[in-house]
Motif scaffolding. Structure first.
Motif, PDB file in Angstrom:
ATOM      1  N   LYS A 242       0.911  -1.198  -0.132  1.00  0.00           N
ATOM      2  CA  LYS A 242      -0.006  -0.069   0.081  1.00  0.00           C
ATOM      3  C   LYS A 242       0.739   1.347   0.005  1.00  0.00           C
ATOM      4  O   LYS A 242       2.005   1.303   0.562  1.00  0.00           O
ATOM      5  CB  LYS A 242      -0.822  -0.016   1.429  1.00  0.00           C
ATOM      6  N   ARG A 243       0.340   2.549  -0.593  1.00  0.00           N
ATOM      7  CA  ARG A 243       0.979   3.566  -0.584  1.00  0.00           C
ATOM      8  C   ARG A 243       0.897   4.215   0.951  1.00  0.00           C
ATOM      9  O   ARG A 243      -0.057   4.366   1.382  1.00  0.00           O
ATOM     10  CB  ARG A 243       0.261   4.613  -1.419  1.00  0.00           C
ATOM     11  N   GLY A 244       2.290   4.752   1.206  1.00  0.00           N
ATOM     12  CA  GLY A 244       2.206   5.389   2.615  1.00  0.00           C
ATOM     13  C   GLY A 244       2.421   4.384   3.813  1.00  0.00           C
ATOM     14  O   GLY A 244       2.304   4.808   4.950  1.00  0.00           O
ATOM     15  N   GLU A 245       2.613   3.220   3.473  1.00  0.00           N
ATOM     16  CA  GLU A 245       2.738   2.253   4.780  1.00  0.00           C
ATOM     17  C   GLU A 245       4.218   1.794   5.166  1.00  0.00           C
ATOM     18  O   GLU A 245       5.025   1.901   4.099  1.00  0.00           O
ATOM     19  CB  GLU A 245       2.074   0.819   4.572  1.00  0.00           C
ATOM     20  N   ILE A 246       4.500   1.224   6.270  1.00  0.00           N
ATOM     21  CA  ILE A 246       5.601   0.566   6.554  1.00  0.00           C
ATOM     22  C   ILE A 246       5.272  -0.752   6.556  1.00  0.00           C
ATOM     23  O   ILE A 246       4.583  -1.392   7.422  1.00  0.00           O
ATOM     24  CB  ILE A 246       6.250   0.928   7.798  1.00  0.00           C
TER      25      ILE A 246
END
Length: 308
Positions: free
Chosen positions: A29-33
């Motif tokens: 996912k975009r923007g996850e760690i």
């Protein structure tokens, strides 16, 4: 929102015949760690190397921010930063020159302000004119990260970033990772320090023998697979668990002075309530109690054993 990395049917078999990856499907996912966990030889580095364009896949596709890593490799790679395990740079170059050169490799125009900010974020500003060969191991690790961030990537791979570094650098690095995530950068982390993944990751993926065996939100993974323990400190030691309590699978510890009940989240409410009632009926009294929960490391080890 479309995943920033889309992996479909990915496999890798080397000329020797060794199959490092077996039909990997994964969305990040975009923007996850995202923490990618697995034992040595599981395929973590091969997977990262394919996404970053270092190794060519045998089959399958990878999209990085919508760009195919083979057909549109320049655009794909421009969005990716990689922090490898080992430092590969000119030992006689200065920190400033090394980081600036990395930015230029991706076709980015010179921007001293960006390079300065990266160096300051990593406490490298005072070392900007020092040659790489004069730096400590921890400072060289910081240079690796600075090189990966110089071209302002939207995806950052950290391959065992804190292996062998001191506590101070580790803490600084995780502060930076959180800030990058808050700025919208997607972080993919491989680590042997599972407590770091437990603290930092939004989602966890486990790879074993070249296959992704689990992908789960960290909190949901802990809820579904984590076990809890209730330890009762008894007023009087027991020689054995009474037969009337056998259905709970209780264990005696500390020479009979502690009674341990292990349960999962599904049995948490009804199990403990029923146990307390049955303990009272059996005349067993306790003076204190404590609870504990299995860690991500416990879950990871259990998954690998199940997949052995």
């Amino acid at each position: 929102m479309q995943p920033i990395i889309q992996i479909s049917g990915l496999s890798k078999t080397y000329a020797s015949g060794f199959q490092a990856l077996k039909t990997v499907d994964l969305d990040i996912k975009r923007g996850e760690i995202f923490a990618l966990l697995g034992p040595n030889g599981a395929g973590k580095t091969t997977l990262i190397s394919i996404i970053c364009g270092i190794v060519r896949p045998s089959t399958g596709t990878v999209l990085a921010d919508g760009h195919d890593i083979i057909r549109d490799y320049r655009a794909a790679r421009s969005r990716i930063g990689l922090v490898p395990q080992e430092l590969t740079t000119d030992a006689f170059e200065t920190v400033w020159a090394t980081v600036s050169f990395s930015r230029g490799l991706f076709g980015k125009p010179k921007n001293p302000a960006i390079v300065e900010q990266v160096l300051r974020d990593l406490s490298l500003w005072e070392k900007r004119d020092s040659k790489i060969m004069t730096l400590s191991g921890g400072m060289k690790r910081r240079v690796l990260i600075a090189k990966a961030l110089a071209h302002e990537p939207q995806i950052l791979f950290l391959d065992e970033p804190t292996a062998g570094v001191d506590v101070e650098l580790r803490q600084d690095m995780w502060k930076l990772v959180r800030r990058l995530r808050d700025d919208g950068v997607t972080i993919i982390l491989t680590t042997h320090y599972i407590e770091e993944a437990e603290e930092m990751a939004d989602r966890v993926g486990v790879i074993s023998k070249g296959e992704i065996i689990l992908v789960e939100d960290k909190a949901e993974l802990m809820r579904k697979l984590g076990q809890k323990q209730l330890t009762l400190h008894l007023q009087a030691p027991l020689a054995a668990v009474p037969a009337a309590l056998s259905r709970y699978g209780l264990a005696l510890q500390a020479e009979g002075a502690e009674l341990v009940y292990t349960y999962d989240t599904k049995a948490e409410r009804t199990g403990i309530t029923a146990l307390m009632k049955d303990l009272a009926e059996a005349g067993i009294r306790f003076s204190d109690l404590r609870t504990s929960q299995s860690s991500l490391e416990d879950i990871f080890v259990g998954l690998l054993r199940a997949n052995a």
